[in-house]
Write an enzyme that holds these catalytic residues in place. Structure first.
Site, PDB file in Angstrom:
ATOM      1  N   ASP A 198      26.811  53.084  -4.245  1.00 64.18           N
ATOM      2  CA  ASP A 198      26.039  51.854  -3.714  1.00 64.18           C
ATOM      3  C   ASP A 198      25.332  51.853  -2.489  1.00 64.18           C
ATOM      4  OD1 ASP A 198      28.217  52.147  -2.330  1.00 64.18           O
ATOM      5  OD2 ASP A 198      28.400  49.895  -1.859  1.00 64.18           O
ATOM      6  N   ASP A 204      25.984  57.645  -1.712  1.00 66.31           N
ATOM      7  CA  ASP A 204      26.873  57.283  -2.685  1.00 66.31           C
ATOM      8  C   ASP A 204      26.463  56.005  -3.688  1.00 66.31           C
ATOM      9  OD1 ASP A 204      27.029  55.207  -1.030  1.00 66.31           O
ATOM     10  OD2 ASP A 204      29.289  54.857  -1.447  1.00 66.31           O
ATOM     11  N   SER A 214      31.671  51.209  -5.100  1.00 69.60           N
ATOM     12  CA  SER A 214      31.168  52.236  -4.030  1.00 69.60           C
ATOM     13  C   SER A 214      31.336  53.676  -4.454  1.00 69.60           C
ATOM     14  CB  SER A 214      32.019  51.972  -2.667  1.00 69.60           C
ATOM     15  OG  SER A 214      31.285  52.915  -1.726  1.00 69.60           O
ATOM     16  N   HIS A 215      31.963  54.571  -3.835  1.00 69.91           N
ATOM     17  CA  HIS A 215      31.825  56.044  -4.232  1.00 69.91           C
ATOM     18  C   HIS A 215      32.849  56.241  -5.410  1.00 69.91           C
ATOM     19  CE1 HIS A 215      35.113  55.156  -1.523  1.00 69.91           C
ATOM     20  NE2 HIS A 215      35.771  56.253  -2.038  1.00 69.91           N
ATOM     21  N   LYS A 252      27.360  49.456   6.349  1.00 72.85           N
ATOM     22  CA  LYS A 252      27.100  50.764   6.565  1.00 72.85           C
ATOM     23  C   LYS A 252      25.857  51.041   5.723  1.00 72.85           C
ATOM     24  CE  LYS A 252      30.674  53.134   3.962  1.00 72.85           C
ATOM     25  NZ  LYS A 252      31.532  51.939   3.741  1.00 72.85           N
ATOM     26  N   ASP A 301      25.867  53.002   0.602  1.00 75.70           N
ATOM     27  CA  ASP A 301      26.151  52.792   1.845  1.00 75.70           C
ATOM     28  C   ASP A 301      26.400  54.042   2.771  1.00 75.70           C
ATOM     29  OD1 ASP A 301      28.453  52.701   0.615  1.00 75.70           O
ATOM     30  OD2 ASP A 301      29.062  50.843   1.327  1.00 75.70           O
ATOM     31  N   ARG A 302      26.851  55.005   2.035  1.00 78.93           N
ATOM     32  CA  ARG A 302      27.422  56.267   2.598  1.00 78.93           C
ATOM     33  C   ARG A 302      26.152  57.341   2.686  1.00 78.93           C
ATOM     34  NH1 ARG A 302      33.532  57.674   0.885  1.00 78.93           N
ATOM     35  NH2 ARG A 302      34.212  55.523   0.974  1.00 78.93           N
TER      36      ARG A 302
END
Ligand code: G16
Length: 543
Positions: free
Chosen positions: A279, A277, A113-114, A376, A281-282
Site C-alpha cells: 500500500d 510495499d 499492507s505488506h 508513514k 507506506d513502507r
C-alpha cells in the site's frame, strides 16, 4: 433505489490489529463479513449521515467488489459524498493526504499492507480519522465493540458505480467523486522537495532502481521519479499494481525484495535502490553494496533534514517506536529536540504530529514519515534520501559511515518467527514475562540489566496510558533485547525479536550486523528459548 436492512449475527473476530482488520481474502469474502465491519465503523463514529469520506486501496484481490459494497453502504447510511481513487486505487499516504486536503470526516483504506494478496492471500480494511491518521485505540475499541453488538447493516440496492470514469456521479442522495489517485500526492511531493536538484543528480549519471513490487507505488513512483524528475525510463520496476502482486510478497525487506538486493550488492550495481510495499507506506533504502537499516535511515534523515526545503527551518521533535533502535535518540540529543518513544503502530505518532511535538517519525518495520501526512510514506522517504544525496554529493555508504563516525552505531536486527502455533508463542512470551522481575537485578553474561519490563506508553499530549506494548530487557551499555507478538499477521502467531547493541566507535563500526549481534542473539535464545520451545531452527525472516 431502496435501502435494504439486513439482519445478521455479529462476528466475534473483528478486533482491529496494529493497523486495521486483516484476514484471509477468503474470510473477508464470507457472506456479510465485510458489511458487518463497515457498519461497525459507521456506528462507532456516530453514523455516516451527512459525512464525506475518502475510499481507495492498494488494488489487491477483492478490492473492486469491496469498494462497491462500501459505496452502497455509505449511501444507505446517509453519507453526503465519497471521494474515490480511480479504479478504487489510492496508496495509504495518498489517502491520508486526500483526507486532509479535502477536509473529509475520514477514509476507508482497502489493504493488508505488506501481507501477500490474491485469493489465497490477505485482505484488510482500515479506517482513518479526519486527521488523516489511522484510527487511534479508543476508536478501534469502539469499532470492535460495535462489531460485537451488531444486529443489522444497511445497504443500498443499486448497481455498481463506474469507478473507471473521473468525475462526479450520484448514488441515491450521495455523490461519488472519482479522482486521479496520483496527481494530488505528486503535487505534494513537488512542494516538499527540490525536484530540480534531484533532476540534476540524475542528469549527472546517477543510477537508481525502485522496486514497486507489483503494488500500489508503481504509478506514484513512475509519475514522480520518471515523469516529473526525469529519471530514466525503467528506473521503476514491477510498476503495475496486480491483484495478487504477481505472486510476490510485497514487503520491502532483504528477504522479499531479493532481486533488488542482488542487483544492489553487485559491484556495478546502481547508486541507489529502494522498494515499497503493497500500500505504499513502507520503504527499504539501499546504496551500492550497502543496506540501510530502517532504524539508521530515520536517524540519517533527521540529522540531514534541514538540507530538504520542507524541513529547512528545523525539526520540532522526532519519534520512534520502542523496538526501533535508539540511533535516532542521539541525533535528537545533538539537535536538542524532543525524542518520543511510542508503541509499535503509526497511530501513536499521529497525535504527536498533530500537536507539533514531532516532525519526523520512524519505525524499524520500514516505516518513515513526517508531518506532511499522518501515515508513514514510502516514496517520501525515498525522495528525502534523493534530496539529501543531491545536496551532499556523497554515496549512500559515505553518508551512512559518516553518520556512524559522528554518532556511533546501533547494530540492530529483527528476527521474525512467523506463523507459530499460538500456544507456543504465548508460552515464550509468558515465560519471559514471569522472569522479568528477577532479571532486573541481575548481571547476565557480563552485562548488567538496568531495566526489564513490559513497555507501557503514556501519551505526552493527552496523558492516556497504553500498557502491554512489548517485553524489553535493557542493559547498562545500551544493548536491548525486545520481544513482542506481531499485530498484523493472519496465521497463528508471529514473534518478533528485536536485538540491539551500541558501538561508540571510532573502531568496529563497519562489521556485519548479524556478526556484531551474535552474542546478543545467543543471549536472547538462552533467556527466551524460542527455538527450543518452537522446534524451529531459526527465524523465518531477518531484517
Ligand atoms: C503496521 C503499522 C506499523 C507497524 C507494523 C508492524 O504497518 O502501521 O506501525 O510497525 O504494522 O506491526 P506488527 O509488528 O504488529 O506486525 P503496515 O505497513 O503493516 O500497515
Amino acid at each position: 433505489m431502496t435501502v435494504q436492512t439486513v439482519a445478521v449475527e455479529p462476528f466475534d473476530d473483528q478486533k482491529p490489529g496494529t493497523s486495521g482488520l486483516r484476514k484471509k481474502t477468503r474470510a473477508f469474502r464470507r457472506p456479510h463479513y465485510l458489511e458487518c465491519f463497515v457498519q461497525a465503523i459507521f456506528d462507532a463514529i456516530g453514523g455516516a449521515s451527512g459525512k464525506t469520506f475518502v475510499l481507495g486501496g492498494d488494488g489487491r484481490a477483492f478490492s473492486p467488489e469491496a469498494a462497491q459494497v462500501i459505496l452502497r453502504m455509505a449511501a444507505a447510511n446517509g453519507a453526503a459524498r465519497v471521494i474515490v481513487g480511480q479504479g478504487a486505487l489510492l496508496s495509504t499516504p495518498a489517502a491520508s493526504h486526500l483526507i486532509r486536503k479535502r477536509g473529509t470526516d475520514g477514509g476507508i483504506i482497502l489493504s493488508a499492507s505488506h501481507n501477500p494478496g490474491g485469493e489465497d492471500g490477505d485482505f484488510g480494511v482500515k479506517f482513518n480519522t479526519a486527521t488523516g491518521g489511522p484510527a487511534p485505540e479508543p476508536v478501534t475499541e469502539r469499532i470492535y465493540a460495535a462489531s460485537r453488538d451488531l444486529t443489522d447493516y444497511r445497504i443500498m440496492q443499486t448497481g455498481d458505480a463506474d469507478l473507471a470514469r473521473l468525475g462526479t456521479q450520484a448514488m441515491g442522495d450521495m455523490l461519488i467523486e472519482v479522482v486521479d489517485p496520483v496527481a494530488d500526492y505528486a503535487d505534494l511531493m513537488e512542494n516538499l522537495f527540490d525536484f530540480r536538484a534531484i533532476s540534476a543528480l540524475f542528469q549527472s549519471g546517477f543510477r537508481m532502481r525502485f522496486d514497486a513490487m507489483n503494488a500500489i507505488t508503481g504509478p506514484y513512483a513512475t509519475e514522480v521519479l520518471e515523469r516529473r524528475i526525469g529519471a530514466p525510463a525503467g528506473t521503476v520496476i514491477r510498476a503495475v499494481p496486480l491483484p495478487d502482486f504477481g505472486g510476490a510478497h510485497p514487503d520491502p525487506n532483504p528477504t522479499w525484495a531479493d532481486t533488488l538486493m542482488a542487483e544492489m550488492m553487485a559491484p556495478d550495481g546502481p547508486d541507489f535502490g529502494a522498494a515499497s510495499d503493497g500500500d505504499g507506506d513502507r520503504n527499504m533504502i539501499l546504496g551500492r553494496g550497502v543496506y540501510v537499516s530502517p532504524s539508521d535511515s530515520i536517524a540519517v534523515l533527521a540529522a540531514n533534514a534541514t538540507l530538504v526545503p520542507a524541513y529547512a527551518a528545523g525539526l520540532a521533535g522526532v519519534a520512534r517506536s520502542m523496538p526501533t533502535s535508539a540511533a535516532l535518540d542521539r541525533v535528537a540529543a545533538a539537535l536538542d529536540i524532543e525524542c518520543h518513544e511510542t508503541p509499535t503502530g503509526w497511530k501513536f505518532f499521529s497525535q504527536l504530529l498533530d500537536a507539533n511535538r514531532a516532525t519526523l517519525c520512524g519505525e524499524e518495520s520500514f516505516g518513515t514519515g513526517s508531518n506532511h501526512v499522518r501515515e508513514k510514506d514510502g516514496l517520501w522517504a525515498v525522495l528525502m534520501w534523493l534530496n539529501i544525496l543531491a545536496e551532499r554529493k556523497e554515496s549512500v555508504r559515505e553518508i551512512l559511515e559518516g553518520h556512524w563516525r559522528r554518532f556511533g552505531r546501533n547494530y540492530y536486527s529483527r528476527h521474525d518467527y512467523e506463523a507459530l502455533d499460538a500456544a507456543v508463542a504465548e508460552r515464550v512470551v509468558a515465560g519471559l514475562r514471569e522472569r522479568l522481575p528477577t532479571l532486573a537485578v541481575q548481571a547476565i553474561d557480563g552485562r548488567t540489566v538496568v531495566l526489564a519490563d513490559d513497555f507501557a506508553y503514556t501519551d505526552p499530549v493527552d496523558g492516556s496510558v497504553t500498557p502491554g506494548q512489548g517485553l524489553r530487557i535493557v542493559f547498562g551499555d545500551g544493548a536491548r533485547i525486545i520481544l513482542r507478538k506481531s499485530g498484523t499477521g493472519t496465521e497463528g502467531a508471529t514473534l518478533r525479536l528485536y536485538l540491539e547493541r551500541i558501538v561508540a566507535g571510532p573502531d568496529g563500526l563497519t562489521e556485519d550486523a548479524q556478526e556484531a549481534l551474535a552474542g546478543i542473539v545467543a543471549l536472547a535464545e538462552d533467556l527466551l528459548r524460542i527455538k527450543a520451545l518452537s522446534g524451529r531452527t531459526g527465524p523465518d525472516v531477518i531484517t
